[in-house]
Motif scaffolding. Structure first.
Motif, PDB file in Angstrom:
ATOM      1  N   GLN A  16       0.830  -1.206   0.000  1.00 51.23           N
ATOM      2  CA  GLN A  16       0.000   0.000   0.000  1.00 51.23           C
ATOM      3  C   GLN A  16       0.863   1.253   0.000  1.00 51.23           C
ATOM      4  O   GLN A  16       0.550   2.227  -0.687  1.00 51.23           O
ATOM      5  CB  GLN A  16      -0.947   0.004   1.198  1.00 51.23           C
ATOM      6  CG  GLN A  16      -2.074  -0.993   1.051  1.00 51.23           C
ATOM      7  CD  GLN A  16      -3.051  -0.921   2.209  1.00 51.23           C
ATOM      8  OE1 GLN A  16      -2.681  -0.665   3.347  1.00 51.23           O
ATOM      9  NE2 GLN A  16      -4.314  -1.158   1.903  1.00 51.23           N
ATOM     10  N   ALA A  17       1.961   1.220   0.748  1.00 49.87           N
ATOM     11  CA  ALA A  17       2.861   2.374   0.799  1.00 49.87           C
ATOM     12  C   ALA A  17       3.521   2.616  -0.562  1.00 49.87           C
ATOM     13  O   ALA A  17       3.679   3.770  -0.981  1.00 49.87           O
ATOM     14  CB  ALA A  17       3.917   2.179   1.882  1.00 49.87           C
ATOM     15  N   VAL A  18       3.895   1.547  -1.251  1.00 46.69           N
ATOM     16  CA  VAL A  18       4.493   1.692  -2.580  1.00 46.69           C
ATOM     17  C   VAL A  18       3.477   2.288  -3.550  1.00 46.69           C
ATOM     18  O   VAL A  18       3.791   3.213  -4.309  1.00 46.69           O
ATOM     19  CB  VAL A  18       5.042   0.342  -3.097  1.00 46.69           C
ATOM     20  CG1 VAL A  18       5.409   0.418  -4.576  1.00 46.69           C
ATOM     21  CG2 VAL A  18       6.247  -0.092  -2.269  1.00 46.69           C
TER      22      VAL A  18
ATOM     23  N   ALA B  47       0.894   4.155  -2.813  1.00 50.55           N
ATOM     24  CA  ALA B  47       0.677   5.553  -2.414  1.00 50.55           C
ATOM     25  C   ALA B  47       1.844   6.426  -2.877  1.00 50.55           C
ATOM     26  O   ALA B  47       1.630   7.554  -3.340  1.00 50.55           O
ATOM     27  CB  ALA B  47       0.492   5.648  -0.898  1.00 50.55           C
ATOM     28  N   ALA B  48       3.065   5.912  -2.784  1.00 48.71           N
ATOM     29  CA  ALA B  48       4.238   6.670  -3.237  1.00 48.71           C
ATOM     30  C   ALA B  48       4.199   6.863  -4.752  1.00 48.71           C
ATOM     31  O   ALA B  48       4.566   7.936  -5.256  1.00 48.71           O
ATOM     32  CB  ALA B  48       5.518   5.956  -2.827  1.00 48.71           C
ATOM     33  N   CYS B  49       3.726   5.855  -5.470  1.00 51.18           N
ATOM     34  CA  CYS B  49       3.603   5.977  -6.928  1.00 51.18           C
ATOM     35  C   CYS B  49       2.555   7.020  -7.302  1.00 51.18           C
ATOM     36  O   CYS B  49       2.789   7.854  -8.195  1.00 51.18           O
ATOM     37  CB  CYS B  49       3.262   4.625  -7.542  1.00 51.18           C
ATOM     38  SG  CYS B  49       4.637   3.455  -7.545  1.00 51.18           S
ATOM     39  N   LEU B  50       1.421   6.997  -6.638  1.00 54.55           N
ATOM     40  CA  LEU B  50       0.371   7.973  -6.923  1.00 54.55           C
ATOM     41  C   LEU B  50       0.863   9.388  -6.593  1.00 54.55           C
ATOM     42  O   LEU B  50       0.694  10.320  -7.385  1.00 54.55           O
ATOM     43  CB  LEU B  50      -0.896   7.638  -6.135  1.00 54.55           C
ATOM     44  CG  LEU B  50      -2.090   8.550  -6.362  1.00 54.55           C
ATOM     45  CD1 LEU B  50      -2.503   8.580  -7.829  1.00 54.55           C
ATOM     46  CD2 LEU B  50      -3.263   8.094  -5.488  1.00 54.55           C
ATOM     47  N   LYS B  51       1.487   9.536  -5.455  1.00 58.64           N
ATOM     48  CA  LYS B  51       2.031  10.841  -5.064  1.00 58.64           C
ATOM     49  C   LYS B  51       3.089  11.293  -6.071  1.00 58.64           C
ATOM     50  O   LYS B  51       3.108  12.460  -6.474  1.00 58.64           O
ATOM     51  CB  LYS B  51       2.625  10.768  -3.659  1.00 58.64           C
ATOM     52  CG  LYS B  51       3.188  12.084  -3.176  1.00 58.64           C
ATOM     53  CD  LYS B  51       3.725  11.973  -1.764  1.00 58.64           C
ATOM     54  CE  LYS B  51       4.265  13.315  -1.319  1.00 58.64           C
ATOM     55  NZ  LYS B  51       4.859  13.259   0.010  1.00 58.64           N
ATOM     56  N   GLY B  52       3.957  10.369  -6.483  1.00 54.49           N
ATOM     57  CA  GLY B  52       4.998  10.704  -7.457  1.00 54.49           C
ATOM     58  C   GLY B  52       4.422  11.149  -8.783  1.00 54.49           C
ATOM     59  O   GLY B  52       4.946  12.057  -9.431  1.00 54.49           O
ATOM     60  N   ALA B  53       3.321  10.519  -9.206  1.00 58.85           N
ATOM     61  CA  ALA B  53       2.656  10.940 -10.445  1.00 58.85           C
ATOM     62  C   ALA B  53       2.072  12.334 -10.267  1.00 58.85           C
ATOM     63  O   ALA B  53       2.289  13.222 -11.097  1.00 58.85           O
ATOM     64  CB  ALA B  53       1.559   9.949 -10.824  1.00 58.85           C
ATOM     65  N   GLU B  54       1.350  12.535  -9.179  1.00 62.30           N
ATOM     66  CA  GLU B  54       0.677  13.816  -8.955  1.00 62.30           C
ATOM     67  C   GLU B  54       1.645  14.967  -8.725  1.00 62.30           C
ATOM     68  O   GLU B  54       1.321  16.112  -9.014  1.00 62.30           O
ATOM     69  CB  GLU B  54      -0.321  13.687  -7.811  1.00 62.30           C
ATOM     70  CG  GLU B  54      -1.492  12.792  -8.189  1.00 62.30           C
ATOM     71  CD  GLU B  54      -2.561  12.685  -7.123  1.00 62.30           C
ATOM     72  OE1 GLU B  54      -2.258  12.872  -5.923  1.00 62.30           O
ATOM     73  OE2 GLU B  54      -3.719  12.399  -7.490  1.00 62.30           O
ATOM     74  N   GLU B  55       2.833  14.655  -8.215  1.00 63.16           N
ATOM     75  CA  GLU B  55       3.839  15.700  -7.980  1.00 63.16           C
ATOM     76  C   GLU B  55       4.878  15.753  -9.096  1.00 63.16           C
ATOM     77  O   GLU B  55       5.853  16.509  -9.005  1.00 63.16           O
ATOM     78  CB  GLU B  55       4.512  15.476  -6.627  1.00 63.16           C
ATOM     79  CG  GLU B  55       3.559  15.659  -5.459  1.00 63.16           C
ATOM     80  CD  GLU B  55       4.204  15.443  -4.105  1.00 63.16           C
ATOM     81  OE1 GLU B  55       5.389  15.002  -4.052  1.00 63.16           O
ATOM     82  OE2 GLU B  55       3.529  15.704  -3.099  1.00 63.16           O
ATOM     83  N   ASN B  56       4.704  14.913 -10.125  1.00 61.69           N
ATOM     84  CA  ASN B  56       5.603  14.870 -11.281  1.00 61.69           C
ATOM     85  C   ASN B  56       7.039  14.519 -10.909  1.00 61.69           C
ATOM     86  O   ASN B  56       7.985  15.026 -11.513  1.00 61.69           O
ATOM     87  CB  ASN B  56       5.558  16.189 -12.055  1.00 61.69           C
ATOM     88  CG  ASN B  56       4.167  16.493 -12.529  1.00 61.69           C
ATOM     89  OD1 ASN B  56       3.528  15.664 -13.150  1.00 61.69           O
ATOM     90  ND2 ASN B  56       3.686  17.681 -12.203  1.00 61.69           N
TER      91      ASN B  56
ATOM     92  N   GLY C 168       7.195  -0.028 -13.269  1.00 64.51           N
ATOM     93  CA  GLY C 168       8.233  -0.916 -12.746  1.00 64.51           C
ATOM     94  C   GLY C 168       8.114  -1.146 -11.246  1.00 64.51           C
ATOM     95  O   GLY C 168       8.239  -2.279 -10.767  1.00 64.51           O
ATOM     96  N   MET C 169       7.861  -0.079 -10.503  1.00 67.99           N
ATOM     97  CA  MET C 169       7.732  -0.204  -9.047  1.00 67.99           C
ATOM     98  C   MET C 169       6.538  -1.082  -8.673  1.00 67.99           C
ATOM     99  O   MET C 169       6.651  -1.943  -7.785  1.00 67.99           O
ATOM    100  CB  MET C 169       7.583   1.183  -8.416  1.00 67.99           C
ATOM    101  CG  MET C 169       8.847   2.019  -8.460  1.00 67.99           C
ATOM    102  SD  MET C 169       8.588   3.732  -7.904  1.00 67.99           S
ATOM    103  CE  MET C 169       8.178   3.480  -6.171  1.00 67.99           C
ATOM    104  N   LEU C 170       5.409  -0.852  -9.328  1.00 66.82           N
ATOM    105  CA  LEU C 170       4.205  -1.629  -9.006  1.00 66.82           C
ATOM    106  C   LEU C 170       4.364  -3.094  -9.407  1.00 66.82           C
ATOM    107  O   LEU C 170       3.960  -3.994  -8.659  1.00 66.82           O
ATOM    108  CB  LEU C 170       2.975  -1.001  -9.658  1.00 66.82           C
ATOM    109  CG  LEU C 170       2.575   0.378  -9.118  1.00 66.82           C
ATOM    110  CD1 LEU C 170       1.457   0.977  -9.950  1.00 66.82           C
ATOM    111  CD2 LEU C 170       2.182   0.302  -7.648  1.00 66.82           C
TER     112      LEU C 170
END
Length: 133
Positions: A6-8, A10-19, A28-30
């Motif tokens: 779940q943390a990974v 969430a980090a991917c979603l945040k990374g997308a939204e923050e570019n 790759g991460m998922l």
């Protein structure tokens, strides 16, 4: 549900939204964490993550400032996808989401095993974008 997975996500979603993370990096991460696919629902502002065994969970995402257009415009959606793929100047994931919604995309699903993204309109029109080789 595994808190690390779940943390990974969430980090991917945040990374997308923050570019700060690119689409290939996120995929790759998922995949490394064992995810099978994910879906982004613009109307509900939710991201859903799926595992091969049927396990899944959702995370909240940013609300769009524009409604999902009633008409599905595959050409306009394709332009938004190309901008994302080419990381044109001033590209942002939030901007991509707004353009996709304005083109009539209500949600999209990214399938890792299928190596594609499926974009769906409000009346079930679709556009399939294959991952590059």
């Amino acid at each position: 549900m595994d808190p690390r997975k779940q943390a990974v996500a969430a980090a991917c979603l945040k990374g997308a939204e923050e570019n700060t993370l690119s689409f290939p990096t996120i995929v790759g991460m998922l995949m490394e964490e064992g995810f099978e696919s994910y879906a982004i629902d613009f109307r509900r502002a939710r991201a859903a993550y799926y595992f091969p065994d049927g396990g899944n969970f959702e995370l909240p995402m940013h609300m769009l400032d524009v409604p999902v257009a009633a008409a599905f415009d595959a050409a306009r959606l394709g332009e938004a996808i190309r901008e994302a793929q080419q990381q044109v100047p001033d590209y942002s994931y939030k901007g991509f989401c707004a353009k996709a919604a304005a083109a009539g995309c209500a949600f999209y699903v990214v399938s890792f095993s299928g190596r594609c993204a499926l974009y769906v309109g409000r009346t079930a029109e679709t556009h399939v974008e294959r991952f590059p080789d």
